[in-house]
Design a protein around this motif. Sequence first.
Motif: not given
Length: 821
Positions: A282-283, A307, A311-312, A330, A336, A380
């Motif tokens: 994952r990023y 993504s 992580d948001d 998101r 990305q 995602w």
Amino acid sequence: MQVSHWLPCFSQDTVKQHDLSVDPRNGKISSFRCPIIPQNLPSVIPSDCTTKMSQDLENQPLLATRSGRSIGSQSRPPHKIVTIQRQRHHGRTWCRMAAFSAIGLTVVAIFNAMFWPRSSLSRDISWFRGNKLPSAEIERLILESPEPDRIREHSKYYTSDPHLAGRNFQQVEYTKAKLEEYGFNVKIETYPVYINYPLEHRLALLEEGSDDAIAFEATLEEDILEEDPTTGIANRVPTFHGYSASGNVTAEIVYANYGTHEDYLNLVAKGVSVEGKIVLVRYGKIFRGLKVKGAQDLGAIGVIMYSDLADDGEVTVENGYAAYPDGPARNPSAVQRGSVQYMSLCPGDPTTPGYASKPDSPRTDPYECVPRIPSLPVSWKEAQPFLKALEGNGLGAPDMGDDWSGASKYNYSTGPSVAKVNLYNLQNTTISPIWNVIAELPGHTKSSEIIIGNHHDAWIAGGAGDPNSGSAALLELARTFYVLKQQGWKPLRSIVLASWDGEEYGLLGSTEWAEDYADTLKKRVIAYLNVDVAVAGHSLEASGSPLLERLFRATLGKLHTPEGDSLIENWKKSSQKAILYPPGSGSDFTVFQCHLGVPTLDFGFGPNKTDAVYHYHSNYDSFHWMDNYVSDSWEYHSLVVKILGLMTVQLADDPVMDLRVSEYARSVRYYIENIKKMVPKEWLNEKTSSIAANFHKIEKTIGEFKGKAGKFDGLMESYSRRLNHDYPWYRSWHKILLYFHIAQANQKVKYIERSFTREEGLDNGRGWFKHIIFAPGYWTGYSGIPFPGLVEAIDANDIETTEKWQEIVLEKLEKIIDCLD
């Protein structure tokens, strides 16, 4: 004027008695002591004088007549005519007037010499450079000139079409035209660089036990949104990785969390091998290229990146927020894109490391700087089938650590999976021109300049945040300077605005240009200010050289957010202590700070915990997203222009360079204190190594550095105060002396940052990074690691190399102390 009177003739005794002077040529009385006044003014003639003269004249022969002819006594009449000449001397009158005037002028001159003219060095410099605008008026215009509507229009233009590096000449021409309109001298610098463009790709999950039956195939597309026009344009950029290798590979997948160096070591320690596998990561946390490098080094044959919603932060659908375009969360189809070059090893064209890429430049093997294995980014939404395929295979998240799992309902098992994945990536790798737009506003002196930079290339048609929030701000900054020029302003030092190309692939445009002009830039550049993602939220973030920290903080102290909050307080919320983070890499400041040793500042407004999720490098980083979810008033963009404007003018106009060394000394001490905590305790035993003694020397030298820096900054402050002191003309030598003192001090502070560079660069194949304090970590790529040589030696448990870098640090500090003397 000649006046004749009928008077008796004077005898010789009378002439002598009354001190009469008779001209022998004509017998006329030319002067006399006793006043002989016309008879119509008897009141001014002394009676005794006239009586005596009359008696004497009765008995004397005639001396002279009106005609000057001699007459004998025999023919003398009782009374004769004598001519007396009375003269007014005009020359004497003018002489008296001139004398009185001279005396008066002398008095006035002496008074003026003592009390006027009185001039300060600051005014003299302003006059010499042709500046007609006082500082207070300059500041007022900078704060009032930026227009949000103009910034919005620039952003709308930049984000309307795709503008990949080397395929954005329309944006290049627009930038050039605007900068020329605003009075800059503009040129386009072209560099042919090694680059890739996507041709075909495929990502499919195969049925278990099959090498060709497809269970799921990713679209590798982002959803087209009716509300967001640029998401559906026909020539939108495919999802891909810059500098990814072409390849067609099929293998089981292994999950490696963020793909950090520690994550891979964790897998190895737990007996999970990635050799011959495709790695899913994952990023986040580190630069994406290093995720691929870590997998490649362990024998992986491909990498998939996605993504994770975990992580948001707080703004997620799970927490009740609607997904974009209906809300700030998101969009699950967002992908990305980005480069997978090894940013921490060799930025710039990977075939010309350390020198400019030109048509006749020799080219090296690029694979020291870019991957040999293929990689692809996915959303995602399309990552879920692959996470599901891993479930129950290998170790679970609890076995791997607290941060191993994300937001998926699946358990983030390490794998390897039973089912295989086919990854196909075909790239067109070529040499393509890229275009930098360089605009100069010449100053009075050409020996110093300030550069402000932003890049214009993007992975997508949008790029409203990255980079075109900065691109639009840069053009409005240029217009603000144009307003100042129209009012009579001329900078003391030159100002350069740079619009770079190829930043997204690996800082190509800025790196090639700086390598091309390295010698000149080292001599001339005072500071480089970078604005990349100028606005993607409402929280101020900044990194840079400590030399610029005081100026940055002072500038923020003059400004407020559009909501009326203190900008300093806003900054504290993101950086805790309101200090600059150490610069690493990831944007165009890198070549200036880490390679040339020029002090830099990089800042922008990023998302806070409650801001809309930033769709980084996605089609949803669009004008519509910016206009509706980030800054509908565009006031934050305007605020960026004001920060840049105030800082640039201060650096360009102040005769005393506004760089402060005390902040540097404070930062160095803080960095060394933290590094010392990393050292194994047994190393600090003086019997086994000199590391403890070396740290003691370093700490002592830092103390000396701090003392010298404080004195030097105090001297600079005193020069600043004396700049505005008025001196009479007869003390002009004080101003001349002050001018040369300031020039000497400026030269010293200008080279403080350069003094921390080392020609050999860092170890481990990182010779391009010359700065011994600031560079990205080997395995981070983005974030800066202070004193990277020392830190990496400690991490590697290498005592000998640790001692080497301690000696290097000590040598550099001592050199700077000598310089400050």
